[in-house]
Motif scaffolding. Structure first.
Motif, mmCIF file in Angstrom:
data_model
loop_
_atom_site.group_PDB
_atom_site.id
_atom_site.type_symbol
_atom_site.label_atom_id
_atom_site.label_comp_id
_atom_site.label_asym_id
_atom_site.label_seq_id
_atom_site.Cartn_x
_atom_site.Cartn_y
_atom_site.Cartn_z
ATOM 1 N N GLN A 1 0.830 -1.197 0.000
ATOM 2 C CA GLN A 1 0.000 0.000 0.000
ATOM 3 C C GLN A 1 0.873 1.257 0.000
ATOM 4 O OE1 GLN A 1 -2.752 0.138 3.305
ATOM 5 N NE2 GLN A 1 -4.318 0.982 1.968
ATOM 6 N N GLY B 1 2.436 1.668 -3.418
ATOM 7 C CA GLY B 1 1.482 2.204 -4.380
ATOM 8 C C GLY B 1 1.301 3.704 -4.239
ATOM 9 N N ALA C 1 2.417 6.534 -7.080
ATOM 10 C CA ALA C 1 1.530 7.579 -7.607
ATOM 11 C C ALA C 1 2.204 8.945 -7.507
ATOM 12 C CB ALA C 1 0.202 7.577 -6.846
ATOM 13 N N VAL D 1 -4.493 9.539 -2.424
ATOM 14 C CA VAL D 1 -4.220 8.244 -3.051
ATOM 15 C C VAL D 1 -4.741 7.186 -2.094
ATOM 16 C CG1 VAL D 1 -2.481 6.654 -3.948
ATOM 17 C CG2 VAL D 1 -2.100 9.122 -4.127
ATOM 18 N N ILE E 1 -5.383 2.839 -1.803
ATOM 19 C CA ILE E 1 -5.202 1.500 -2.358
ATOM 20 C C ILE E 1 -6.131 0.562 -1.600
ATOM 21 C CG2 ILE E 1 -3.553 -0.329 -2.928
ATOM 22 C CD1 ILE E 1 -2.651 2.368 -4.030
ATOM 23 N N ALA F 1 -6.473 1.137 -7.192
ATOM 24 C CA ALA F 1 -5.787 2.371 -6.815
ATOM 25 C C ALA F 1 -6.625 3.564 -7.252
ATOM 26 C CB ALA F 1 -4.412 2.436 -7.461
ATOM 27 N N ALA G 1 -2.741 6.619 -11.303
ATOM 28 C CA ALA G 1 -3.523 5.477 -10.811
ATOM 29 C C ALA G 1 -2.986 4.166 -11.375
ATOM 30 C CB ALA G 1 -4.999 5.655 -11.162
ATOM 31 N N SER H 1 0.366 3.402 -9.782
ATOM 32 C CA SER H 1 0.145 3.006 -8.396
ATOM 33 C C SER H 1 -0.289 1.548 -8.294
ATOM 34 C CB SER H 1 -0.922 3.920 -7.775
ATOM 35 O OG SER H 1 -1.223 3.523 -6.463
ATOM 36 N N ALA H 2 -1.272 1.165 -9.095
ATOM 37 C CA ALA H 2 -1.751 -0.226 -9.076
ATOM 38 C C ALA H 2 -0.635 -1.188 -9.457
ATOM 39 C CB ALA H 2 -2.946 -0.383 -10.026
ATOM 40 N N THR I 1 2.018 -1.510 -6.703
ATOM 41 C CA THR I 1 1.462 -2.282 -5.590
ATOM 42 C C THR I 1 1.596 -3.777 -5.880
ATOM 43 O OG1 THR I 1 -0.098 -0.499 -5.079
ATOM 44 C CG2 THR I 1 -0.606 -2.679 -4.194
#
Length: 159
Positions: free
Chosen positions: A59, A62, A66, A84, A86, A103, A117, A120-121, A124
């Protein structure tokens, strides 16, 4: 070069000038997933993975991803993000253990946060892979996609 916004008059790549774009609240949600073994699923659920609390570390990764997307994706503008988040959701069926990762990113600015986004995903999922690979390197990172976005001149998008 026509109307290609990412090329200059010499046909070379450039970062688009967004100074004339309207500042609005912009959001984006991206999703990916990770298919793991039963052993990894149980270790994550019980908090017994050797490298620590997998989902908490992922998390944070992620969120960091971002915030640093413009350092990874060459034509992205550095953005001041206002949020942000998650989220994780397990989908367990018979012998399939899938961790869905969502995300959500938000800003108030003059360009969107879709890439933040998606990055970030992805980060993660990669962090979870890294923390669990000692148990099984056969994990599969699933499809990564934009779920929805709001704000901006192109309007909203929902998959």
């Amino acid at each position: 070069m026509g109307d290609f916004t990412h090329f200059n008059e010499q046909g070379r790549a450039r970062m688009v000038d967004i100074s004339d774009k309207q500042e609005t609240v912009r959001t984006a949600v991206a999703q990916t997933s990770l298919f793991v073994t039963k052993e990894i699923y149980e270790n994550i659920q019980q908090g017994t993975m050797a490298k620590g609390d997998v989902l908490s570390v992922a998390q944070v990764a992620g969120i960091m991803a971002a915030k640093n997307t413009s350092q990874w994706i060459p034509m992205c503008h550095p953005l001041a993000l206002s949020g942000v988040d998650i989220r994780f959701d397990w989908d367990v069926n018979a012998d399939t253990y899938q961790l869905k990762i969502e995300a959500s990113v938000k800003t108030k600015g003059n360009t969107g946060v879709e890439m933040e986004a998606l990055t970030s995903a992805s980060a993660t999922a990669l962090t979870i892979y890294d923390m669990c690979k000692a148990v099984d390197k056969g994990m599969i990172i699933g499809e990564t996609f934009l779920v929805e976005k709001t704000g901006g001149k192109n309007g909203d998008f929902k998959r």
